[in-house]
Design a protein around this motif. Structure first.
Motif, short mmCIF file in Angstrom:
data_model
loop_
_atom_site.label_atom_id
_atom_site.label_comp_id
_atom_site.label_asym_id
_atom_site.label_seq_id
_atom_site.Cartn_x
_atom_site.Cartn_y
_atom_site.Cartn_z
N ILE A 64 0.85 -1.21 0.00
CA ILE A 64 0.00 0.00 0.00
C ILE A 64 0.87 1.25 0.00
CG2 ILE A 64 -1.60 1.35 1.42
CD1 ILE A 64 -2.87 -1.38 2.24
N LYS A 65 1.91 1.26 0.83
CA LYS A 65 2.80 2.43 0.90
C LYS A 65 3.56 2.61 -0.41
CE LYS A 65 1.78 3.83 4.96
NZ LYS A 65 1.07 5.09 5.14
N LYS A 66 3.94 1.52 -1.06
CA LYS A 66 4.63 1.62 -2.36
C LYS A 66 3.70 2.23 -3.41
CE LYS A 66 7.77 -2.20 -1.54
NZ LYS A 66 8.09 -3.61 -1.80
N THR A 67 2.45 1.84 -3.35
CA THR A 67 1.48 2.40 -4.29
C THR A 67 1.29 3.89 -4.03
OG1 THR A 67 0.35 0.28 -4.47
CG2 THR A 67 -0.91 2.22 -5.12
N GLU A 68 1.18 4.26 -2.76
CA GLU A 68 1.03 5.68 -2.42
C GLU A 68 2.26 6.48 -2.85
OE1 GLU A 68 0.19 5.79 1.78
OE2 GLU A 68 -1.82 4.96 1.53
N ALA A 69 3.45 5.88 -2.67
CA ALA A 69 4.68 6.56 -3.10
C ALA A 69 4.70 6.73 -4.62
CB ALA A 69 5.91 5.79 -2.62
N SER A 70 4.29 5.68 -5.31
CA SER A 70 4.23 5.75 -6.79
C SER A 70 3.28 6.85 -7.23
CB SER A 70 3.79 4.40 -7.35
OG SER A 70 3.65 4.47 -8.75
N GLU A 123 8.14 5.94 0.68
CA GLU A 123 9.08 4.87 0.31
C GLU A 123 9.79 4.32 1.55
OE1 GLU A 123 11.61 6.62 -2.67
OE2 GLU A 123 10.35 5.86 -4.29
N ALA A 124 10.18 5.20 2.46
CA ALA A 124 10.84 4.76 3.69
C ALA A 124 9.88 3.92 4.54
CB ALA A 124 11.33 5.98 4.50
N GLU A 125 8.62 4.31 4.61
CA GLU A 125 7.63 3.53 5.35
C GLU A 125 7.45 2.15 4.72
OE1 GLU A 125 4.02 5.83 5.64
OE2 GLU A 125 4.99 7.40 6.81
N ALA A 126 7.44 2.10 3.40
CA ALA A 126 7.31 0.81 2.70
C ALA A 126 8.49 -0.09 3.01
CB ALA A 126 7.20 1.03 1.19
N LYS A 127 9.69 0.47 3.00
CA LYS A 127 10.88 -0.32 3.34
C LYS A 127 10.82 -0.83 4.77
CE LYS A 127 14.05 1.75 0.04
NZ LYS A 127 15.23 2.59 -0.18
N ASP A 128 10.31 0.01 5.66
CA ASP A 128 10.19 -0.40 7.06
C ASP A 128 9.20 -1.56 7.21
OD1 ASP A 128 10.75 -0.05 9.90
OD2 ASP A 128 8.72 0.77 10.06
N PHE A 129 8.07 -1.48 6.52
CA PHE A 129 7.10 -2.58 6.56
C PHE A 129 7.68 -3.86 5.96
CE2 PHE A 129 3.55 0.68 6.85
CZ PHE A 129 3.10 0.25 8.09
N ASP A 130 8.44 -3.72 4.86
CA ASP A 130 9.09 -4.89 4.26
C ASP A 130 10.08 -5.53 5.23
OD1 ASP A 130 7.91 -5.27 1.75
OD2 ASP A 130 9.23 -3.81 0.78
N LYS A 131 10.85 -4.70 5.90
CA LYS A 131 11.83 -5.22 6.87
C LYS A 131 11.13 -5.96 8.00
CE LYS A 131 15.48 -3.84 10.02
NZ LYS A 131 15.85 -2.83 10.97
N LYS A 132 10.06 -5.36 8.53
CA LYS A 132 9.32 -6.01 9.61
C LYS A 132 8.68 -7.32 9.14
CE LYS A 132 8.25 -1.78 12.17
NZ LYS A 132 7.20 -0.82 12.53
#
Length: 190
Positions: A64-70, A123-132
């Motif tokens: 979802i965050k990646k889509t919002e960043a896009s 994008e940073a939030e998406a990376k954080d979710f991916d890491k978690k």
């Protein structure tokens, strides 16, 4: 068989009577250990399922965050196109219209800066979710390994009880230690 005071024991009957009279505490102990292992294994299985579900939810949040960043980057690109058109218009416009396009260019630059900041934050939030999510999947694998070791240990306990082989009991206790160790590793996020 029994009839008129005459009683014949089969080998199995004799073994059962002997165990009942003298008590096979070792078999009882192994049965209790098996019940405990089954209980701990059930808890580990639940934790494995929970971490797998959490990983999926976190991966969904990342998407979802990646889509919002896009979307923000697309908006940024649209503002860049408008800025480019204003820069072109500034070159082609009569002197009276040039201040208007100069202000438009400034406005687009300021808007783009805000949009860029928002896109980078997403994008940073998406990376954080991916890491978690990756951490949860790793933890899920530890829970699954622990559960598997305990399940094999329980199966070996049945074999040990049926065959009365000492080596099978050692396998039971060894796999139990491995399973509990993996469960502790999962609990501690290793």
């Amino acid at each position: 068989m029994s009839g008129h005071g005459f009683h014949v024991h089969g080998p199995h009957d004799h073994e059962l009577e002997h165990a009942a009279q003298h008590g096979d505490g070792h078999a009882g102990q192994l049965a209790v250990v098996t019940a405990i292992l089954a209980t701990v294994g059930a808890i580990f299985g639940y934790m494995g399922g929970a971490t797998q579900a959490n990983a999926g939810l976190l991966k969904n949040d990342a998407a979802i965050k990646k889509t919002e960043a896009s979307n923000q980057w697309n908006y940024y690109q649209a503002k860049s196109s408008k800025q480019n058109l204003s820069e072109l218009a500034l070159e082609l416009a009569p002197e009276g219209r040039k201040p208007f396009y100069t202000e438009e260019i400034k406005r687009y630059k300021a808007e783009k800066a805000d949009i860029k900041t928002a896109a980078e934050k997403l994008e940073a939030e998406a990376k954080d979710f991916d890491k978690k999510s990756d951490e949860q999947i790793h933890q899920h694998h530890r829970w699954a390994q622990a559960t598997t070791a305990l399940q094999i240990s329980i199966a070996m306990a049945a074999i040990a009880l049926l065959t009365k082989k000492q080596w099978a009991e050692y396998v039971v206790y060894g796999l139990s230690v491995v399973g509990v160790g993996l469960g502790i590793a999962a609990w501690l996020h290793y």
